[in-house]
Motif scaffolding. Sequence first.
Motif, mmCIF file in Angstrom:
data_model
loop_
_atom_site.group_PDB
_atom_site.id
_atom_site.type_symbol
_atom_site.label_atom_id
_atom_site.label_comp_id
_atom_site.label_asym_id
_atom_site.label_seq_id
_atom_site.Cartn_x
_atom_site.Cartn_y
_atom_site.Cartn_z
ATOM 1 N N ASP A 26 -32.131 38.828 -20.642
ATOM 2 C CA ASP A 26 -33.012 39.765 -19.931
ATOM 3 C C ASP A 26 -34.079 40.314 -20.881
ATOM 4 N N ARG A 27 -33.641 40.722 -22.057
ATOM 5 C CA ARG A 27 -34.566 41.281 -23.047
ATOM 6 C C ARG A 27 -35.568 40.222 -23.514
ATOM 7 N N ASP A 28 -35.081 39.006 -23.737
ATOM 8 C CA ASP A 28 -35.973 37.923 -24.170
ATOM 9 C C ASP A 28 -37.050 37.637 -23.125
ATOM 10 N N ILE A 29 -36.660 37.654 -21.858
ATOM 11 C CA ILE A 29 -37.617 37.382 -20.780
ATOM 12 C C ILE A 29 -38.697 38.459 -20.743
ATOM 13 N N GLU A 30 -38.284 39.712 -20.820
ATOM 14 C CA GLU A 30 -39.247 40.813 -20.711
ATOM 15 C C GLU A 30 -40.209 40.855 -21.897
ATOM 16 N N THR A 31 -39.754 40.399 -23.063
ATOM 17 C CA THR A 31 -40.629 40.382 -24.245
ATOM 18 C C THR A 31 -41.301 39.023 -24.433
ATOM 19 N N MET A 32 -41.062 38.109 -23.486
ATOM 20 C CA MET A 32 -41.601 36.745 -23.544
ATOM 21 C C MET A 32 -41.197 36.030 -24.835
ATOM 22 N N VAL A 54 -39.765 32.459 -13.303
ATOM 23 C CA VAL A 54 -38.743 31.414 -13.168
ATOM 24 C C VAL A 54 -37.492 31.777 -13.959
ATOM 25 N N LEU A 55 -37.668 32.252 -15.186
ATOM 26 C CA LEU A 55 -36.516 32.556 -16.031
ATOM 27 C C LEU A 55 -35.743 33.774 -15.532
ATOM 28 N N HIS A 75 -34.081 30.660 -24.987
ATOM 29 C CA HIS A 75 -33.470 29.335 -24.968
ATOM 30 C C HIS A 75 -32.202 29.308 -25.807
ATOM 31 N N ALA A 76 -32.245 29.928 -26.993
ATOM 32 C CA ALA A 76 -31.065 29.950 -27.861
ATOM 33 C C ALA A 76 -29.899 30.664 -27.181
ATOM 34 N N ASN A 77 -30.185 31.767 -26.498
ATOM 35 C CA ASN A 77 -29.120 32.527 -25.845
ATOM 36 C C ASN A 77 -28.576 31.819 -24.605
ATOM 37 N N GLN A 78 -29.457 31.175 -23.834
ATOM 38 C CA GLN A 78 -28.952 30.459 -22.664
ATOM 39 C C GLN A 78 -28.152 29.232 -23.088
ATOM 40 N N TYR A 79 -28.558 28.610 -24.213
ATOM 41 C CA TYR A 79 -27.789 27.468 -24.729
ATOM 42 C C TYR A 79 -26.373 27.922 -25.091
ATOM 43 N N GLU A 80 -26.270 29.065 -25.768
ATOM 44 C CA GLU A 80 -24.954 29.564 -26.172
ATOM 45 C C GLU A 80 -24.137 30.008 -24.965
ATOM 46 N N PHE A 81 -24.794 30.544 -23.929
ATOM 47 C CA PHE A 81 -24.088 30.943 -22.705
ATOM 48 C C PHE A 81 -23.317 29.753 -22.136
#
Length: 212
Positions: free
Chosen positions: A115-121, A173-174, A127-133
């Motif tokens: 969420d934080r990554d998306i808001e800060t673009m 999208v994200l 990508h790194a966090n979704q990969y680990e998820f």
Amino acid sequence: MPKYRSLKDHVYDYIAQKIQDGTLLPNDKINEAEICKQLEISRTPTREALFQLTSDNLLDYLPRRGFTVKVFDAKEKYDYSRIIGTLDALAAVLAVDFLDANDLAALDALVVRMDRDIETMNFKGYHANQYEFHALYIRKSDNPVLIDMIASLKNSFVRQSYSSADKQRLTTVLREVNAEHRNILELLRLKDKPKLECALRHHWRIIDTEML
């Protein structure tokens, strides 16, 4: 004991990482001489790695033109996403009985970070966090063959960067994708295997082929 890595393996990893992080883009030509110079390595292991990358679907090879980064058309993206979705869903269903409270807390923290990554673009961080998820519950599936199959498919298809220059559209999208991560996490908590399988098959569809 650490797995032995040959010179070919090191070249393979070097090129694959450049494809994954967007340094090498689809249709870019591979400069064999430059790779040999950068890695201080001979042409033989470099060529072996390039042919292995071609076999693994990361590169294309044409006589007299050489090696180029593979370009996926919309149909190929769709086909890959369906296969990955099916295998990822199977891994999640298998993992349900092995996930503990710490695993679920880690997944929840990853969703918050995304969420934080998306808001800060911060798309690289996202990508790194979704990969680990996804990797977390895949590892917990306790099926090494399945884990290796998913890793191989993702390496040849899923990039660590996004091709779209439309950052606002990509952000939209994200946000949608991360809402699905939240739903997947809730289904893992509930151990609802049928709904979990459906959710992950749907999750891996190509939402917008021009964004990825």
